[in-house]
Design a protein around this motif. Structure first.
Motif, mmCIF file in Angstrom:
data_model
loop_
_atom_site.group_PDB
_atom_site.id
_atom_site.type_symbol
_atom_site.label_atom_id
_atom_site.label_comp_id
_atom_site.label_asym_id
_atom_site.label_seq_id
_atom_site.Cartn_x
_atom_site.Cartn_y
_atom_site.Cartn_z
ATOM 1 N N GLU A 1 28.271 68.746 92.847
ATOM 2 C CA GLU A 1 27.218 69.304 93.709
ATOM 3 C C GLU A 1 26.173 68.219 93.928
ATOM 4 O O GLU A 1 26.202 67.176 93.253
ATOM 5 N N ALA B 1 22.516 74.302 100.092
ATOM 6 C CA ALA B 1 23.669 73.532 100.564
ATOM 7 C C ALA B 1 24.631 74.478 101.257
ATOM 8 O O ALA B 1 24.707 75.666 100.916
ATOM 9 N N GLN C 1 29.608 69.074 101.912
ATOM 10 C CA GLN C 1 28.368 69.868 101.984
ATOM 11 C C GLN C 1 27.322 69.176 102.848
ATOM 12 O O GLN C 1 27.213 67.950 102.838
ATOM 13 N N THR D 1 22.481 68.617 94.275
ATOM 14 C CA THR D 1 21.065 68.756 93.913
ATOM 15 C C THR D 1 20.685 67.822 92.763
ATOM 16 O O THR D 1 19.671 67.113 92.832
ATOM 17 N N TYR E 1 17.921 65.125 102.884
ATOM 18 C CA TYR E 1 19.172 65.805 103.204
ATOM 19 C C TYR E 1 20.350 64.863 102.969
ATOM 20 O O TYR E 1 20.189 63.642 102.946
ATOM 21 N N GLY F 1 21.318 78.601 98.050
ATOM 22 C CA GLY F 1 20.336 77.694 97.473
ATOM 23 C C GLY F 1 19.276 78.442 96.712
ATOM 24 O O GLY F 1 19.460 79.612 96.354
ATOM 25 N N GLY G 1 23.478 69.298 102.383
ATOM 26 C CA GLY G 1 22.502 69.775 101.406
ATOM 27 C C GLY G 1 21.112 69.320 101.792
ATOM 28 O O GLY G 1 20.940 68.257 102.421
#
Ligand code: HAM
Length: 427
Positions: free
Chosen positions: A88, A310, A132, A90, A111, A289, A134
């Protein structure tokens, strides 16, 4: 050798009539829509490595999450460093923000578009490598920013042309609220443990909140009477969530409060949200999110509140196609040159070079043997003009340029060809 890619992965290629969501034009279209939306909200792009230290995800996403406990592509490099293909974005964005001291810049609105890796059981809409978009908005605890994140995700879907989506929201409050709630939920679930699925019995020990995510019907029945997190929010958390709801109403964004929405990652606090699409089947989350006010500090940065989301781009394209959204190619080739005999090859090559230097998109058809085939190919790639070149043209110094949409023909000298496109309305 077998030409298929590894299980759970796929190729994006220029043409794929049986799987149109894998076509490059669709990807260009939605990525451009994504960048446009990101710019509307003042976000700047970041690109972080595809692999990171294992510790980054155990400390952020959480040891007991499905992602960390069973889905990571984990490996040791030749110097025995423990690394993972990022599951992922983040944690990666936050790490990069700390590393680059981005919190010292006036705005930290980031982003990214890129691949994430999860060792899941592949099925429709679920891949082992997925893409993704994000967005991470760092630096403000204001509930307005939660709503900005939600609105931005919805504006992206709207810009792509996707109708009928459902926005689910919930609040997880502060970490203290979560602790209190987790204990209350555990007490309740322990009394009903016999009726829970095997997976949930295990989660009861590791992380009872995860049981709320369960898709098992047995668990759903037990959960019907379970305590609800919104009842256990402290004053600050309740006020934050109330403002989020009011602001969504002021923006006329419909939402559903889903008290079982906890999301599969441990870093969330306060608002969490997920958007689902009925076109997607079982894997119906098109994006999700939430706020994560402690993560920056937990990963070694300052106390910096943040919120983000995302969305899975395969699911975005699939939903768009199901809604008959037309995703035209960005900047298709403008003119196709067809050298009809060997002697015209060099002229076509030189003309293409002149036109490209004038920023006109040109391709030379070196495959078609007949004009009809060449026109067919040109139409297929949505070219605007077609220009055959043979000994007649070489001798006269003029070409017959065919406008493929109006069927008009223009007789133009070699010398004037560039200015026809550059100065005329034909560009
Ligand atoms: P997530 O919900 O795990 O959140 O993933 C975001 C989206 O990625 C999902 O809603 C789904 O559309 C897509 N997705 C996830 N796994 C797969 C898969 N295996 N195959 C296809 N699509 C998938 C996050 O990753 C958080 N980092 C979101 C976030 C950003 N929260 C705050 N900031």
């Amino acid at each position: 050798m077998n030409s298929s890619p590894p299980k759970g992965t796929y190729d994006v290629i220029p043409e794929n009539s049986s799987m149109p969501w894998r076509e490059s034009d669709k990807w260009d279209y939605i990525e451009e829509a994504a960048r446009e939306c990101a710019r509307l909200f003042g976000c700047k792009q970041i690109r972080t490595p595809i692999f990171e230290h294992l510790e980054l995800f155990t400390r952020s996403v959480g040891e007991s999450s499905d992602i960390v406990s069973k889905e990571m592509y984990q490996f040791e490099d030749r110097s025995q460093r423990k690394l993972v293909l990022r599951p992922e974005g983040t944690a990666c964005a936050v790490r990069a923000a700390i590393e680059g001291r981005l919190y010292e810049t006036p705005f930290t609105r980031l982003y990214y578009i890129g691949p994430m890796f999860r060792y899941e059981r592949p099925q429709a809409g679920r891949f082992r490598q997925h893409q993704q978009l994000g967005v991470e908005l760092l630096g403000s605890a204001h509930p307005q920013v939660d709503v900005e994140a939600i609105q931005m995700m919805l504006m992206f879907f709207e810009r792509v042309g996707i109708p009928h989506l459902t926005l689910n929201i919930n609040s997880l409050g502060t970490k203290e609220c979560q602790k209190k709630y987790s204990a209350a939920l555990k007490t309740y679930l322990e009394q009903h443990a016999h009726a829970l699925s095997e997976d949930s019995k295990r989660r009861l020990i590791t992380n009872p909140l995860r049981i709320l995510d369960s898709k098992d019907i047995k668990d759903h029945e037990v959960l019907e009477k379970a305590p609800v997190i919104l009842d256990l929010l402290n004053e600050e958390a309740a006020a934050h969530f109330a403002t989020v709801k009011t602001l969504l109403e002021k923006l006329a964004i419909p939402f559903v409060i889903n008290t079982n929405l906890v999301r599969g990652l441990d870093y969330y606090t306060h608002t969490v949200f997920e958007v689902t699409s009925s076109a997607l089947g079982a894997q119906n989350a098109i994006g999700g999110g939430g706020r994560y006010d402690n993560l920056v500090h937990e990963l070694g940065g300052p106390h910096l509140p943040a919120v983000g989301f995302a969305t899975g781009l395969e699911r975005v394209i699939t939903t768009a196609l199901a809604a008959q959204v037309h995703m035209p190619p960005t900047d298709p080739v403008h003119i196709v040159l067809l050298p009809m005999e060997e002697s015209a090859q060099e002229k076509a090559f030189l003309l293409a070079s002149i036109l490209r230097r004038a920023r006109i998109r040109v391709i030379i058809d070196r495959k078609s043997k007949k004009i009809v085939d060449a026109i067919h190919s040109a139409l297929k790639i949505q070219a605007a003009f077609f220009c055959p070149l043979g000994s007649h043209e070489l001798k006269s110094g003029y070409v017959k340029l065919k406008n493929l949409s109006t069927r008009e023909e223009h007789e133009i000298s070699f010398e004037d060809l560039k200015s026809f496109f550059v100065t005329g309305a034909q560009k």
